[in-house]
Design an enzyme around this catalytic site. Structure first.
Site, mmCIF file in Angstrom:
data_model
loop_
_atom_site.group_PDB
_atom_site.id
_atom_site.type_symbol
_atom_site.label_atom_id
_atom_site.label_comp_id
_atom_site.label_asym_id
_atom_site.label_seq_id
_atom_site.Cartn_x
_atom_site.Cartn_y
_atom_site.Cartn_z
ATOM 1 N N HIS A 209 8.252 56.093 58.580
ATOM 2 C CA HIS A 209 7.674 55.350 57.444
ATOM 3 C C HIS A 209 6.458 56.026 56.849
ATOM 4 O O HIS A 209 5.928 55.584 55.832
ATOM 5 C CB HIS A 209 7.264 53.941 57.891
ATOM 6 C CG HIS A 209 6.009 53.931 58.719
ATOM 7 N ND1 HIS A 209 6.005 54.269 60.060
ATOM 8 C CD2 HIS A 209 4.716 53.650 58.416
ATOM 9 C CE1 HIS A 209 4.775 54.187 60.525
ATOM 10 N NE2 HIS A 209 3.966 53.819 59.554
HETATM 11 C C1 UD1 Z 1 0.290 51.249 56.177
HETATM 12 C C2 UD1 Z 1 -0.769 52.228 56.685
HETATM 13 C C3 UD1 Z 1 -0.148 53.161 57.727
HETATM 14 C C4 UD1 Z 1 0.512 52.367 58.831
HETATM 15 C C5 UD1 Z 1 1.478 51.337 58.245
HETATM 16 C C6 UD1 Z 1 1.951 50.445 59.357
HETATM 17 C C7 UD1 Z 1 -2.507 52.845 55.049
HETATM 18 C C8 UD1 Z 1 -3.005 53.914 54.133
HETATM 19 N N1 UD1 Z 1 -1.286 53.059 55.589
HETATM 20 O O1 UD1 Z 1 1.303 52.017 55.554
HETATM 21 O O2 UD1 Z 1 -1.174 53.962 58.304
HETATM 22 O O3 UD1 Z 1 1.207 53.259 59.656
HETATM 23 O O4 UD1 Z 1 0.816 50.521 57.271
HETATM 24 O O5 UD1 Z 1 3.190 49.886 59.107
HETATM 25 O O6 UD1 Z 1 -3.177 51.873 55.248
HETATM 26 N N2 UD1 Z 1 5.433 46.840 51.312
HETATM 27 C C9 UD1 Z 1 6.284 45.777 51.395
HETATM 28 N N3 UD1 Z 1 5.909 44.711 52.147
HETATM 29 C C10 UD1 Z 1 4.722 44.655 52.787
HETATM 30 C C11 UD1 Z 1 3.858 45.742 52.686
HETATM 31 C C12 UD1 Z 1 4.223 46.822 51.937
HETATM 32 O O7 UD1 Z 1 7.369 45.777 50.833
HETATM 33 O O8 UD1 Z 1 4.451 43.653 53.466
HETATM 34 C C13 UD1 Z 1 5.829 48.014 50.512
HETATM 35 C C14 UD1 Z 1 5.147 48.053 49.154
HETATM 36 O O9 UD1 Z 1 6.037 48.547 48.208
HETATM 37 C C15 UD1 Z 1 4.037 49.059 49.347
HETATM 38 C C16 UD1 Z 1 4.600 49.994 50.405
HETATM 39 O O10 UD1 Z 1 5.428 49.179 51.230
HETATM 40 O O11 UD1 Z 1 3.699 49.719 48.166
HETATM 41 C C17 UD1 Z 1 3.537 50.645 51.251
HETATM 42 O O12 UD1 Z 1 2.650 49.681 51.801
HETATM 43 P P1 UD1 Z 1 1.145 50.076 52.190
HETATM 44 O O13 UD1 Z 1 0.462 48.927 52.827
HETATM 45 O O14 UD1 Z 1 0.458 50.730 51.049
HETATM 46 O O15 UD1 Z 1 1.312 51.223 53.259
HETATM 47 P P2 UD1 Z 1 2.288 51.342 54.513
HETATM 48 O O16 UD1 Z 1 3.317 52.386 54.192
HETATM 49 O O17 UD1 Z 1 2.748 50.011 54.932
HETATM 50 N N1 UDP Z 2 7.291 47.677 65.477
HETATM 51 C C1 UDP Z 2 7.990 46.475 65.455
HETATM 52 N N2 UDP Z 2 9.180 46.420 64.764
HETATM 53 C C2 UDP Z 2 9.706 47.512 64.136
HETATM 54 C C3 UDP Z 2 8.988 48.736 64.174
HETATM 55 C C4 UDP Z 2 7.769 48.775 64.846
HETATM 56 O O1 UDP Z 2 7.554 45.482 66.047
HETATM 57 O O2 UDP Z 2 10.782 47.396 63.544
HETATM 58 C C5 UDP Z 2 5.993 47.721 66.180
HETATM 59 C C6 UDP Z 2 5.912 48.712 67.318
HETATM 60 O O3 UDP Z 2 6.304 48.104 68.519
HETATM 61 C C7 UDP Z 2 4.449 49.122 67.316
HETATM 62 C C8 UDP Z 2 4.007 48.928 65.881
HETATM 63 O O4 UDP Z 2 5.029 48.162 65.241
HETATM 64 O O5 UDP Z 2 3.678 48.256 68.121
HETATM 65 C C9 UDP Z 2 3.853 50.247 65.167
HETATM 66 O O6 UDP Z 2 3.591 50.013 63.815
HETATM 67 P P1 UDP Z 2 3.919 51.030 62.670
HETATM 68 O O7 UDP Z 2 4.901 52.032 63.129
HETATM 69 O O8 UDP Z 2 4.261 50.219 61.469
HETATM 70 O O9 UDP Z 2 2.500 51.670 62.354
HETATM 71 P P2 UDP Z 2 1.648 52.866 63.009
HETATM 72 O O10 UDP Z 2 1.493 52.612 64.462
HETATM 73 O O11 UDP Z 2 2.354 54.137 62.695
HETATM 74 O O12 UDP Z 2 0.356 52.794 62.252
#
Ligand code: UD1
Ligand code: UDP
Length: 371
Positions: A209
């Site tokens: 992701h």
């Molecule tokens: C964010 C964090 C990343 C983390 C991830 C965990 C930052 C810069 N990035 O990335 O470090 O690994 O969360 O999962 O803070 N969206 C949805 N539903 C939601 C949230 C987001 O559909 O509930 C979609 C939106 O189109 C959005 C895109 O996902 O634009 C990205 O969301 P965003 O919160 O900007 O960053 P993540 O990729 O989730």
């Molecule tokens: N996770 C979850 N469901 C999923 C994928 C990840 O519960 O389908 C949990 C996973 O167990 C871990 C956390 O989400 O605890 C990791 O989050 P993510 O990969 O979104 O973010 P990152 O750690 O890279 O910031």
């Protein structure tokens, strides 16, 4: 434990909800007053409320509903809202966890106000400033009064940057607390393997992701190609619970998903832990998933050019391969054949207690000084 400290806990994304859940429960258990602030960075049910329900967390006291946006828009909106909350609540300390935009906003807002800051998971470094997460974690560390480093390696990075040793507390990572609390329960209760008709050790688990992978068409295509090669070499199918960012990019780039890859919705925590535990190998670009694979004793291959979790590689639990398709296949085969049984470098599952004790002890010191 001294319970005079009022803590404001700021969170906003899936990993923060999971990794702060043991701290929130410790506050409840020890009677430490706290205010819970949700920035709204994650809002889809599968990234947000499902974890509040499953981890039995209280409703946030403040729901900021900031939602998605560019880095500046999102962080700026959170900054203004969090400042308002801190001025309203007047806590002694603001606690943030990790490296998201919610963390940066929480730390920055608090840094200009008469309130202390605790950064949980301090001192992680990828040394890659192209990643937004690196900027967030470095800045949060440099304004924090309490640096809760998960390992000595992360504590050393903080000392190397000139941060005061007295601020650094090596506590382990709260992810261990969360895994220890939930993994047996997941094995007992989760029906995910049955639901997906999977047998343990008969599939590969994939998560991808990160912006640097999925926002770049060529990198995402290479990654999927490499995953298909790994699946073919190990003769296993791939289960890919896909984050909304990845799903959107797949559609936007019109990328073909290989037949061996089964796309599924993001999973709840118990089901995801069970998928991790039962996987032959985990391929991931997630930070938390690298840690959980290491803790659960499942071989991991990291689809990135660097990692801020080098401890997982040092103990033999993880290999860094980038997105080159041959490297992904070779890494998956090598890790599948690797003998497990490595040591967990992220602590003994008492990180949340240690964090709370440090915060509350400091407030006792302050009171003694002022008496
Ligand atoms: C964010 C964090 C990343 C983390 C991830 C965990 C930052 C810069 N990035 O990335 O470090 O690994 O969360 O999962 O803070 N969206 C949805 N539903 C939601 C949230 C987001 O559909 O509930 C979609 C939106 O189109 C959005 C895109 O996902 O634009 C990205 O969301 P965003 O919160 O900007 O960053 P993540 O990729 O989730
Ligand atoms: N996770 C979850 N469901 C999923 C994928 C990840 O519960 O389908 C949990 C996973 O167990 C871990 C956390 O989400 O605890 C990791 O989050 P993510 O990969 O979104 O973010 P990152 O750690 O890279 O910031």
């Amino acid at each position: 434990m001294n319970t005079a400290t009022h803590v404001t806990i700021v969170l906003g994304t899936r990993p923060e909800i999971i990794k702060l859940s043991p701290v929130i429960r410790a506050c409840e258990r020890e009677g430490v007053p706290f205010t819970l602030v949700h920035t709204g960075q994650h809002y889809s049910e599968s990234l947000d409320s499902v974890f509040f329900d499953q981890l039995e967390l209280p409703e946030p006291d403040y729901q900021l509903d900031v939602g998605s946006g560019s880095h500046g828009e999102q962080t700026g909106a959170m900054l203004a809202e969090i400042e308002r909350v801190i001025l309203d609540v007047e806590p002694d300390l603001v606690l943030v966890q990790g490296d998201t935009n919610s963390v940066l906003a929480g730390a920055l807002a608090a840094s200009k106000l008469p309130v202390e800051i605790g950064h949980v998971e301090a001192g992680l470094r990828s040394f890659d400033r192209e990643m937004p997460e690196e900027t967030n974690r470095v800045l949060a560390d440099h304004v924090a009064d309490y640096l809760f480093a998960p390992t000595e390696t992360s504590a050393d990075y903080l000392r190397d940057e000139g941060l005061d040793n007295e601020r650094i507390h090596v506590t382990g990572n709260t992810v261990v607390d969360a895994v220890q609390r939930h993994s047996d329960f997941a094995a007992e209760k989760s029906a995910v393997l049955k639901g997906f008709e999977l047998e343990p050790d008969e599939f590969i688990l994939l998560t991808a992701h990160r912006a640097e992978n999925v926002d770049d068409r060529d990198r995402f295509a290479d990654l999927l190609d490499g995953v298909a090669r790994a699946a073919s070499a190990l003769d296993r199918e791939v289960v890919y619970p896909i984050h909304p960012r990845g799903r959107q990019r797949l559609d936007e780039f019109d990328l073909m998903v290989p037949d061996c890859v089964r796309l599924v919705d993001p999973q709840d925590y118990l089901d995801f832990l069970e998928l991790e535990r039962a996987a032959s190998v985990i391929l991931t670009d997630s930070g938390g998933v690298q840690e959980e694979a290491c803790i659960l004793g499942v071989p991991c291959v990291t689809l990135r050019d660097n990692t801020e979790r080098p401890e997982t590689i040092d103990v033999g639990a993880n290999r860094l391969v980038g997105v080159d398709s041959d490297a992904i296949r070779d890494g998956a085969v090598e890790m599948y054949e690797r003998t497990t049984g490595w040591e967990n470098p992220f602590g003994d599952g008492t990180a949340s207690e240690q964090i709370l004790t440090a915060v509350c002890e400091r407030s006792t010191d302050d009171q003694q000084v002022s008496q």
